[in-house]
Design an enzyme around this catalytic site. Structure first.
Site, PDB file in Angstrom:
ATOM      1  N   ARG A  56       1.440   6.726  -0.022  1.00  0.00           N
ATOM      2  CA  ARG A  56       0.332   5.777   0.011  1.00  0.00           C
ATOM      3  C   ARG A  56      -0.959   6.520   0.311  1.00  0.00           C
ATOM      4  O   ARG A  56      -1.031   7.295   1.254  1.00  0.00           O
ATOM      5  CB  ARG A  56       0.591   4.715   1.081  1.00  0.00           C
ATOM      6  CG  ARG A  56      -0.421   3.571   1.057  1.00  0.00           C
ATOM      7  CD  ARG A  56      -0.161   2.620   2.199  1.00  0.00           C
ATOM      8  NE  ARG A  56      -1.005   1.458   2.064  1.00  0.00           N
ATOM      9  CZ  ARG A  56      -0.643   0.361   1.427  1.00  0.00           C
ATOM     10  NH1 ARG A  56       0.550   0.298   0.888  1.00  0.00           N
ATOM     11  NH2 ARG A  56      -1.458  -0.657   1.326  1.00  0.00           N
ATOM     12  N   GLU A  96       2.945   4.088   8.586  1.00  0.00           N
ATOM     13  CA  GLU A  96       1.647   4.701   8.860  1.00  0.00           C
ATOM     14  C   GLU A  96       0.563   3.662   9.166  1.00  0.00           C
ATOM     15  O   GLU A  96      -0.335   3.921   9.974  1.00  0.00           O
ATOM     16  CB  GLU A  96       1.195   5.585   7.685  1.00  0.00           C
ATOM     17  CG  GLU A  96      -0.087   6.345   7.998  1.00  0.00           C
ATOM     18  CD  GLU A  96      -0.343   7.528   7.088  1.00  0.00           C
ATOM     19  OE1 GLU A  96      -1.467   8.047   7.120  1.00  0.00           O
ATOM     20  OE2 GLU A  96       0.576   7.930   6.347  1.00  0.00           O
ATOM     21  N   GLU A 129      11.026   3.959   1.157  1.00  0.00           N
ATOM     22  CA  GLU A 129      10.569   2.907   2.052  1.00  0.00           C
ATOM     23  C   GLU A 129       9.259   2.298   1.542  1.00  0.00           C
ATOM     24  O   GLU A 129       9.072   1.082   1.569  1.00  0.00           O
ATOM     25  CB  GLU A 129      10.359   3.472   3.462  1.00  0.00           C
ATOM     26  CG  GLU A 129      10.177   2.414   4.549  1.00  0.00           C
ATOM     27  CD  GLU A 129       8.725   2.048   4.812  1.00  0.00           C
ATOM     28  OE1 GLU A 129       8.494   1.037   5.477  1.00  0.00           O
ATOM     29  OE2 GLU A 129       7.827   2.771   4.319  1.00  0.00           O
ATOM     30  N   ASN A 130       8.384   3.143   1.038  1.00  0.00           N
ATOM     31  CA  ASN A 130       7.093   2.642   0.564  1.00  0.00           C
ATOM     32  C   ASN A 130       7.205   1.902  -0.759  1.00  0.00           C
ATOM     33  O   ASN A 130       6.458   0.955  -1.011  1.00  0.00           O
ATOM     34  CB  ASN A 130       6.096   3.804   0.428  1.00  0.00           C
ATOM     35  CG  ASN A 130       5.391   4.110   1.732  1.00  0.00           C
ATOM     36  OD1 ASN A 130       4.405   3.497   2.065  1.00  0.00           O
ATOM     37  ND2 ASN A 130       5.934   5.048   2.496  1.00  0.00           N
TER      38      ASN A 130
END
Length: 301
Positions: A56, A96, A129-130
């Site tokens: 990201r 994050e 995961e993202n």
């Protein structure tokens, strides 16, 4: 409430264990590893570094402020995930936004789920995961898929199993990376959708891609209209006997204008005329939205 307090206290206790040089856990076989690895631990926020593998790249400041406000009121509801590095040093794997928002709030510690992973495993965990997030733009997802394929050396078939997506879905995202960078940026900024991008991919020359992209943005064309515009651009212009056949021997002043009319309206246009110059123009449409778009182009209303 007592149960939550007990769990938090346990996290602080494990944090103290990690700060003991005699208990520097580097693998799952080390002493006390079972007490830490796979558990949620309260870590000093300054002992955590951001993940260089984070796919990201865009973080909305306003959204971060909203998350920070929520954390200020309610605390961290979902722990972040980190991997153990050197003594009392950790690297972020996922979470994050929560990490950044917590620093905005001024938190000194943050609950973290601790894992031990090598660089490749960390990259894969962060990317997968993202990819599952709902707020990634199409280009971020495409870049994540491409990194998994390139850096983990995984096939599209295996990637399909790993992320739970159809291979055709993955292929459609990866094709977006063939678009001109200007168009990719436009998609990331929300000027066009993934549907627009998929239509533009069918134009080979980047300068033609950009020309159509600028028309789509300036006129607010729908995906359907964009597809028709691309189709009109790709259709070879008829010449000689083919041109006469396709235009039914219409006068030259008509045949010379058909292509420009099609491109202006981003729609199929049928024109017929008699020898004395009388004729008609037929502009088909497939939805109310498309009718209104063509009407606006013709009338300015």
């Amino acid at each position: 409430m007592a149960k939550a307090t007990k769990k938090q206290a346990l996290g602080r206790g494990l944090s103290a264990l990690l700060k003991d040089p005699e208990n520097d856990i580097k693998s799952v076989s080390d002493k006390n590893a079972d007490k830490v690895i796979g558990n949620v631990v309260e870590l000093d926020i300054n002992s955590i570094e951001v993940n260089p593998f984070q796919p990201r790249s865009n973080f909305n400041d306003e959204a971060l402020e909203e998350l920070a406000s929520s954390i200020r009121e309610l605390g961290i509801i979902q722990p972040i995930t980190v991997r153990k590095m050197d003594f009392n040093k950790f690297q972020l794997v996922s979470g994050e936004r929560r990490f950044r928002a917590s620093k905005l709030v001024g938190l000194e510690t943050i609950p973290a789920y601790i894992r031990i992973a090598n660089d490749q495993e960390s990259l894969e965990m962060a990317l997968v995961e993202n990819i599952q997030r709902q707020d990634l733009d199409p280009i971020e997802i495409a870049l994540s898929y491409q990194r998994l394929i390139d850096e983990i050396e995984i096939t599209q078939e295996k990637l399909s199993d790993r992320v739970g997506k159809k291979r055709s879905t993955i292929t459609n995202y990866l094709r977006l990376l063939k678009l001109d960078p200007i168009i990719q940026t436009g998609m990331r900024d929300g000027f066009i959708s993934m549907g627009h991008g998929r239509a533009l991919i069918n134009i080979d020359k980047k300068k033609d891609q950009i020309a159509i992209y600028e028309k789509v943005v300036s006129e607010g064309l729908s995906v359907r209209a964009t597809e028709q515009l691309v189709k009109a651009r790709k259709e070879p212009k008829s010449t000689g006997s083919e041109k006469k056949k396709s235009t039914h021997n219409v006068p030259e002043f008509i045949s010379n204008s058909i292509d420009s009319i099609k491109e202006r309206l981003a729609a199929k246009v049928d024109i017929s005329a008699s020898k004395n110059g009388k004729g008609k123009i037929v502009i088909p449409f497939h939805s109310e939205e498309e009718f209104k778009r063509i009407k606006k182009l013709l009338t300015g209303e």
